[in-house]
Design a protein around this motif. Sequence first.
Motif, PDB file in Angstrom:
ATOM      1  N   MET A 178       0.668  -1.515  -0.102  1.00 30.30           N
ATOM      2  CA  MET A 178       0.260   0.037  -0.046  1.00 30.30           C
ATOM      3  C   MET A 178       1.283   1.174  -0.226  1.00 30.30           C
ATOM      4  SD  MET A 178      -2.930   0.893   0.185  1.00 30.30           S
ATOM      5  CE  MET A 178      -4.313  -0.262   0.822  1.00 30.30           C
ATOM      6  N   ALA A 179       2.344   1.553   1.166  1.00 30.80           N
ATOM      7  CA  ALA A 179       2.882   2.656   1.088  1.00 30.80           C
ATOM      8  C   ALA A 179       3.643   2.828  -0.300  1.00 30.80           C
ATOM      9  CB  ALA A 179       3.812   2.057   1.954  1.00 30.80           C
ATOM     10  N   ALA A 180       3.826   1.575  -1.080  1.00 37.55           N
ATOM     11  CA  ALA A 180       4.174   1.772  -2.509  1.00 37.55           C
ATOM     12  C   ALA A 180       3.764   1.793  -3.325  1.00 37.55           C
ATOM     13  CB  ALA A 180       4.933   0.556  -3.159  1.00 37.55           C
ATOM     14  N   LEU A 181       2.143   1.731  -3.380  1.00 37.50           N
ATOM     15  CA  LEU A 181       1.163   2.312  -4.744  1.00 37.50           C
ATOM     16  C   LEU A 181       0.929   3.228  -4.223  1.00 37.50           C
ATOM     17  CD1 LEU A 181      -0.597   0.891  -6.826  1.00 37.50           C
ATOM     18  CD2 LEU A 181      -1.737   0.588  -5.195  1.00 37.50           C
ATOM     19  N   LEU A 182       1.099   4.090  -2.500  1.00 32.07           N
ATOM     20  CA  LEU A 182       0.202   5.731  -2.834  1.00 32.07           C
ATOM     21  C   LEU A 182       1.454   6.221  -3.040  1.00 32.07           C
ATOM     22  CD1 LEU A 182      -1.124   4.952   0.965  1.00 32.07           C
ATOM     23  CD2 LEU A 182      -2.370   5.860  -1.122  1.00 32.07           C
ATOM     24  N   ALA A 183       2.622   6.194  -3.001  1.00 31.17           N
ATOM     25  CA  ALA A 183       3.840   6.860  -3.668  1.00 31.17           C
ATOM     26  C   ALA A 183       3.402   6.893  -5.197  1.00 31.17           C
ATOM     27  CB  ALA A 183       4.654   6.065  -3.097  1.00 31.17           C
ATOM     28  N   ALA A 184       3.523   5.695  -5.978  1.00 35.30           N
ATOM     29  CA  ALA A 184       2.844   5.880  -7.352  1.00 35.30           C
ATOM     30  C   ALA A 184       1.929   6.771  -7.732  1.00 35.30           C
ATOM     31  CB  ALA A 184       3.210   4.938  -7.591  1.00 35.30           C
ATOM     32  N   TRP A 185       0.865   6.560  -6.534  1.00 33.21           N
ATOM     33  CA  TRP A 185      -0.185   7.406  -6.962  1.00 33.21           C
ATOM     34  C   TRP A 185      -0.212   8.713  -7.077  1.00 33.21           C
ATOM     35  CZ3 TRP A 185      -4.833   7.251  -3.977  1.00 33.21           C
ATOM     36  CH2 TRP A 185      -6.056   7.818  -4.577  1.00 33.21           C
ATOM     37  N   ARG A 186       1.394   9.049  -5.557  1.00 32.29           N
ATOM     38  CA  ARG A 186       0.257  10.483  -5.975  1.00 32.29           C
ATOM     39  C   ARG A 186       1.583  11.443  -6.986  1.00 32.29           C
ATOM     40  NH1 ARG A 186       4.365  10.065  -1.175  1.00 32.29           N
ATOM     41  NH2 ARG A 186       6.009  10.287  -2.539  1.00 32.29           N
ATOM     42  N   ASP A 187       2.344  10.036  -7.521  1.00 31.64           N
ATOM     43  CA  ASP A 187       3.083  10.608  -8.141  1.00 31.64           C
ATOM     44  C   ASP A 187       2.579  10.805  -9.647  1.00 31.64           C
ATOM     45  OD1 ASP A 187       5.850  10.691  -6.946  1.00 31.64           O
ATOM     46  OD2 ASP A 187       6.412   8.995  -7.517  1.00 31.64           O
ATOM     47  N   TRP A 188       1.994  10.028 -10.195  1.00 28.37           N
ATOM     48  CA  TRP A 188       1.244   9.965 -10.934  1.00 28.37           C
ATOM     49  C   TRP A 188      -0.303  11.053 -11.315  1.00 28.37           C
ATOM     50  CZ3 TRP A 188      -4.554   9.985 -11.568  1.00 28.37           C
ATOM     51  CH2 TRP A 188      -5.456   9.699 -12.259  1.00 28.37           C
ATOM     52  N   LEU A 189      -0.610  11.825  -9.956  1.00 26.89           N
ATOM     53  CA  LEU A 189      -1.780  12.977  -9.692  1.00 26.89           C
ATOM     54  C   LEU A 189      -0.565  14.306 -10.066  1.00 26.89           C
ATOM     55  CD1 LEU A 189      -2.914  11.350  -6.387  1.00 26.89           C
ATOM     56  CD2 LEU A 189      -4.095  12.298  -8.473  1.00 26.89           C
ATOM     57  N   ARG A 190       0.236  14.467 -10.214  1.00 25.69           N
ATOM     58  CA  ARG A 190       1.431  16.089 -10.566  1.00 25.69           C
ATOM     59  C   ARG A 190       1.470  15.761 -11.827  1.00 25.69           C
ATOM     60  NH1 ARG A 190       6.252  13.654  -7.668  1.00 25.69           N
ATOM     61  NH2 ARG A 190       5.574  14.208  -5.167  1.00 25.69           N
ATOM     62  N   ASP A 191       0.860  14.971 -12.848  1.00 26.31           N
ATOM     63  CA  ASP A 191       0.803  15.091 -13.983  1.00 26.31           C
ATOM     64  C   ASP A 191      -0.658  15.074 -14.489  1.00 26.31           C
ATOM     65  OD1 ASP A 191       3.174  14.467 -14.695  1.00 26.31           O
ATOM     66  OD2 ASP A 191       2.823  12.283 -14.561  1.00 26.31           O
ATOM     67  N   GLN A 192      -1.443  15.319 -13.978  1.00 25.90           N
ATOM     68  CA  GLN A 192      -2.603  15.166 -13.976  1.00 25.90           C
ATOM     69  C   GLN A 192      -3.473  16.769 -13.504  1.00 25.90           C
ATOM     70  OE1 GLN A 192      -4.728  12.720 -15.397  1.00 25.90           O
ATOM     71  NE2 GLN A 192      -1.931  12.024 -15.048  1.00 25.90           N
ATOM     72  N   ARG A 193      -4.710  16.776 -14.353  1.00 28.01           N
ATOM     73  CA  ARG A 193      -5.333  18.011 -13.891  1.00 28.01           C
ATOM     74  C   ARG A 193      -5.864  17.567 -12.316  1.00 28.01           C
ATOM     75  NH1 ARG A 193      -7.231  20.633 -19.953  1.00 28.01           N
ATOM     76  NH2 ARG A 193      -4.746  21.207 -20.768  1.00 28.01           N
ATOM     77  N   VAL A 194      -5.773  18.119 -10.914  1.00 27.30           N
ATOM     78  CA  VAL A 194      -5.714  18.344 -10.019  1.00 27.30           C
ATOM     79  C   VAL A 194      -6.871  19.489  -9.351  1.00 27.30           C
ATOM     80  CG1 VAL A 194      -6.679  16.911  -8.323  1.00 27.30           C
ATOM     81  CG2 VAL A 194      -4.720  16.188  -9.794  1.00 27.30           C
ATOM     82  N   PRO A 195      -7.940  18.966  -9.459  1.00 26.28           N
ATOM     83  CA  PRO A 195      -8.350  20.561  -8.995  1.00 26.28           C
ATOM     84  C   PRO A 195      -8.364  21.025  -7.011  1.00 26.28           C
ATOM     85  CG  PRO A 195     -10.406  19.286  -9.498  1.00 26.28           C
ATOM     86  CD  PRO A 195      -8.987  18.699  -9.652  1.00 26.28           C
ATOM     87  N   GLU A 196      -7.616  22.310  -7.067  1.00 24.13           N
ATOM     88  CA  GLU A 196      -7.451  21.991  -5.560  1.00 24.13           C
ATOM     89  C   GLU A 196      -8.228  22.558  -4.318  1.00 24.13           C
ATOM     90  OE1 GLU A 196      -4.042  22.269  -5.020  1.00 24.13           O
ATOM     91  OE2 GLU A 196      -2.897  22.715  -6.431  1.00 24.13           O
TER      92      GLU A 196
END
Length: 310
Positions: A82-100
């Motif tokens: 879970m920790a490794a996947l959350l880190a990968a998810w955080r990196d993935w989100l940087r490339d998305q248009r995520v509303p603040e």
Amino acid sequence: MTTAQELVRAQCARFAALDPQLPDDYPVPRGEPLVARTPGGDVVAGIVTRTSNPPGTAQSLWQAACVFELFPLLGEHPREGMAALLAAWRDWLRDQRVPERDSACSVVWPSRDVQAARALLDGGLTPLSCLAVRPPTPPDRFTELRGTVTVRRAGPADLDAVVELALLELRYAALVGSSTYRPDAPRLKRAAAQVRLHSSDPVWLAERGGVPVAVAECGWVDADRPSAGHRLRPGTWAYVNCVSVREQDRGSGVGQRLMTAAHEEFVRAGVVGSFLHYNPPNPLSSVFWPRQGYRPLWTTWEVRPATALR
């Protein structure tokens, strides 16, 4: 290389050992794939979905306007995976248009998996909601109520009272959970109540001196197979959608009296069980529902805004 099917099989076997009430399958929707490795080199994976809840939708009352949900496939590595996947998810989100604003990251995970819970807490997520279940057993005898209270089935003529009480619950839930009291909440709640009161879904009102003081809105769900929406074992379930008691009548036994009527109906209907969602941070429901025989099955972990994932 480890395949997604192998991860799912290992994960479901682990879930079965954790909690016999969990379904045999784990729902994996279509979405964006994620792959990560634990410090020991084991492969884990996940699917990310993005859901929009625009103004005017009922879902917007209990979810953010933009929700990124992760469906982890961890195999036998709940904490490190879970920790490794959350880190990968955080990196993935940087490339998305995520509303603040008005956005969230969400993970729904078995409540008894405390190994994964540690990783979720470290990732900044909070346990905001629980899907709790109760076996189809007769209710315990309730204590005597203070004053004269009657309980009856509600009908279409009770629409105004049901909506008023449902809005009271939403206002409170918005303070202690994932719900949001939006400007169109009265209209959305009225539309939902109108449909429920004209259907076969049971709704009960408690009245004191002829004045409505509490409501229990319930329904029926056919869970033919596990889904991302229900995550239940197959069968017909009773669903407790909303229970609301006026502030001045809380602690008087009215809520327990309402649920006694509901649980008696559920037993007569022959359901495999009943379920509901409650907020662990809620100081009322987190005490009330375990006393009625409900216990957590799945926990929704969430962080808002989505950019706050760490």
